[in-house]
Enzyme design. Structure first.
Site, PDB file in Angstrom:
ATOM      1  N   HIS A 243       1.346  -0.958  -0.303  1.00 50.78           N
ATOM      2  CA  HIS A 243      -0.063   0.192  -0.177  1.00 50.78           C
ATOM      3  C   HIS A 243       0.887   1.460  -0.293  1.00 50.78           C
ATOM      4  O   HIS A 243       1.371   1.611  -0.918  1.00 50.78           O
ATOM      5  CB  HIS A 243      -1.169  -0.242   1.127  1.00 50.78           C
TER       6      HIS A 243
HETATM    7  O1  RIB Z   1      -5.171  -0.128   4.839  1.00 48.74           O
HETATM    8  C1  RIB Z   1      -4.068  -0.113   4.263  1.00 48.74           C
HETATM    9  C2  RIB Z   1      -3.434   1.050   4.990  1.00 48.74           C
HETATM   10  O2  RIB Z   1      -3.444   0.351   6.451  1.00 48.74           O
HETATM   11  C3  RIB Z   1      -1.568   1.374   5.626  1.00 48.74           C
HETATM   12  O3  RIB Z   1      -1.362   1.836   4.927  1.00 48.74           O
HETATM   13  C4  RIB Z   1      -1.425   0.156   6.367  1.00 48.74           C
HETATM   14  O4  RIB Z   1      -0.005   0.460   6.492  1.00 48.74           O
HETATM   15  C5  RIB Z   1      -2.514   0.357   7.376  1.00 48.74           C
HETATM   16  O5  RIB Z   1      -1.525   1.519   7.664  1.00 48.74           O
END
Ligand code: RIB
Ligand code: CA
Length: 313
Positions: A243
């Site tokens: 992500h």
């Molecule tokens: O949903 C994914 C996000 O939530 C990413 O930033 C992960 O690190 C969590 O913070």
């Protein structure tokens, strides 16, 4: 071209760690002014510790790391140990940080940095709940127009929710903060689950990290080995979705990504859909577009860039 000045606001988190490593490995494109920790994946004490662990792993004890908000603006903190493990950085065994936290609150660092740097020259890169950013904007409204751009990881449209049926974690944890940021009027690039769920650490990609042979490559392989469990079990994914590294990769190679400039508003009223990013992807309202909502990437190009850069550390 001069490197882009950024502040990474983060809740490490294995994927946050990889995003920070990518930024630190890319000084031609990115000048890291500082890192601000926020409560999210794990409580603030751990996110502030983990951010320093990552800086030391990269050999960058020169980067100031500030502790920020330890809870959302109005709601009770929701954490994600079920995804990231008790420490937030489960997977590799990494030493406790020796570097101290920088003096002062993260929110004041964000305010002071935006007031002292030339207007329009600092990019904010939130990788967790938007509590620090929203608090800074509320405490010092004069800084908002000085922000060059906000490139964040959060939200979803086609992928809908990863923590509730409708909401992505970062936005769900602090929807009120997200509402403030998305209404700030500054240019926003949204790395949503729609794109990050296509940035999967498949086995060949994980093997490539490990084959780098340096401590960073091996640590990243161990992080993603651990971090993939949640998404493999829930979605049947081929590997961990990276992500947050989509944010720092966008700063280096925006051409790897594609999306649409649309209106995005945040659900802050209904508990059923709390934290949903309501993206008008099909333009069915007359709401003003306020964000570049990213939905796709060149995944092979992304991993080639990431692997090449991690080799530098
Ligand atoms: O949903 C994914 C996000 O939530 C990413 O930033 C992960 O690190 C969590 O913070
Ligand atoms: Ca994060």
């Amino acid at each position: 071209m001069a490197p882009r000045k950024i502040i990474i606001d983060t809740d490490p988190g294995q994927d946050d760690a990889v995003a920070i490593l990518l930024a630190l490995a890319s000084p031609e494109e990115i000048e890291m002014l500082g890192i601000t920790a926020v409560a999210g994946n794990v409580p603030l004490e751990l996110t502030a510790k983990n951010a320093r662990i990552v800086c030391e792993l990269a050999g960058h004890t020169d980067i100031p790391v500030y502790a920020g908000c330890d809870r959302p603006l109005n709601r009770t903190l929701v954490t994600a140990e079920h995804v990231h493990g008790k420490t937030g950085l489960d997977g590799p065994v990494l030493p406790d940080p020796k570097m101290p936290l920088a003096e002062g609150h993260a929110v004041d660092f964000i305010i002071d940095t935006l007031r002292t740097q030339e207007p329009g020259t600092v990019t904010l890169c939130p990788l967790g709940p938007l509590t620090n950013i929203a608090t800074a904007f509320t405490k010092a409204p004069d800084i908002v127009d000085r922000v060059q751009e906000i490139v964040l990881m959060g939200g979803a449209y086609f992928e809908v929710g990863n923590i509730t049926p409708t909401a992505e974690f970062n936005i769900h944890v602090d929807p009120d903060a997200a509402d403030i940021v998305f209404k700030s009027g500054r240019p926003i690039v949204v790395m949503s689950l729609d794109v990050t769920h296509k940035a999967l650490v498949t086995k060949p990609r994980n093997d490539a990290f490990r084959a780098l042979g340096n401590k960073v490559g091996i640590a990243v392989a161990q992080m993603t080995d651990f971090f993939e469990r949640f998404d493999k079990n829930k979605y049947g994914s081929e590997g961990a979705p990276l992500h947050d590294p989509c944010v720092t990769a966008y700063l280096i190679r925006p051409d790897l990504f594609s999306g649409r400039h649309v209106n995005v508003e945040i659900e802050t009223q209904s508990e059923l859909t709390m934290g949903m990013t309501v993206a008008d992807w099909w333009g069915v309202t007359d709401r003003t577009p306020n964000a570049l909502f990213i939905g796709d990437l060149d995944a092979d190009g992304f991993f080639a860039l990431l692997t090449e850069r991690l080799a530098r550390l």
